[in-house]
Design a protein around this motif. Structure first.
Motif, PDB file in Angstrom:
ATOM      1  N   GLN A  41     -16.215 -15.801  53.698  1.00  0.00           N
ATOM      2  CA  GLN A  41     -15.693 -15.253  54.942  1.00  0.00           C
ATOM      3  C   GLN A  41     -15.173 -13.843  54.666  1.00  0.00           C
ATOM      4  O   GLN A  41     -14.549 -13.598  53.631  1.00  0.00           O
ATOM      5  N   SER A  43     -13.626 -10.131  56.904  1.00  0.00           N
ATOM      6  CA  SER A  43     -13.201  -9.643  58.217  1.00  0.00           C
ATOM      7  C   SER A  43     -12.700  -8.211  58.144  1.00  0.00           C
ATOM      8  O   SER A  43     -12.561  -7.630  57.061  1.00  0.00           O
ATOM      9  N   TRP A  51     -14.474  -1.181  58.047  1.00  0.00           N
ATOM     10  CA  TRP A  51     -15.146  -2.311  58.691  1.00  0.00           C
ATOM     11  C   TRP A  51     -16.202  -1.754  59.640  1.00  0.00           C
ATOM     12  O   TRP A  51     -15.885  -1.035  60.596  1.00  0.00           O
ATOM     13  N   ASP A  56     -14.931  -8.889  64.715  1.00  0.00           N
ATOM     14  CA  ASP A  56     -13.842  -8.723  63.743  1.00  0.00           C
ATOM     15  C   ASP A  56     -13.982  -9.552  62.474  1.00  0.00           C
ATOM     16  O   ASP A  56     -13.182  -9.406  61.548  1.00  0.00           O
ATOM     17  N   HIS A  57     -15.005 -10.410  62.403  1.00  0.00           N
ATOM     18  CA  HIS A  57     -15.204 -11.207  61.193  1.00  0.00           C
ATOM     19  C   HIS A  57     -16.620 -11.766  61.140  1.00  0.00           C
ATOM     20  O   HIS A  57     -17.361 -11.686  62.122  1.00  0.00           O
TER      21      HIS A  57
END
Length: 122
Positions: A41, A43, A51, A56-57
């Motif tokens: 995972q 994010s 990013w 957002d993830h």
């Protein structure tokens, strides 16, 4: 070998553009734990200003043949490198964010973190 890999990583970072964002929700990123599997995972909280996605993830993963991909919350899996694109994964552009200069934010940091997953278990 290490210097060659470092050179390739730097090339990937510069080839993807160096654009970043001045408005991430996370301004003080939380480091990712060391990978223990080929899937992790990740994010905006981990990459902050770098990013590169509108979501957002997601779940970063290294698949067969060093194919770097990310699966976003709607279940779509996108290619992060040429190997994944050639294997038929969707282009990342639909969920790639533009930075302050209008250019797409570099995939460099996300790709780098994902490629580390390829070395797990080798």
């Amino acid at each position: 070998m290490a210097s060659a890999l470092t050179g390739l990583a730097l090339l990937a970072l510069t080839a993807c553009g160096g654009n970043s964002r001045s408005d991430p929700d996370t301004k003080d990123p939380v480091p990712l734990p060391s990978p223990t599997a080929t899937k992790q995972q990740i994010s905006e909280k981990n990459l902050g200003y770098t990013w590169p996605l509108t979501v957002d993830h997601g779940t970063a993963e290294c698949r067969k043949g060093d194919q770097a991909v990310i699966t976003v919350p709607d279940g779509t899996t996108y290619a992060l490198n040429d190997r994944a694109r050639h294997a038929g994964y969707s282009d990342i552009d639909p969920v790639r964010v533009s930075g302050d200069s209008g250019d797409k934010v570099s995939l460099g940091s996300l790709l780098s973190k994902t490629l580390k997953l390829c070395r797990v278990g080798r």
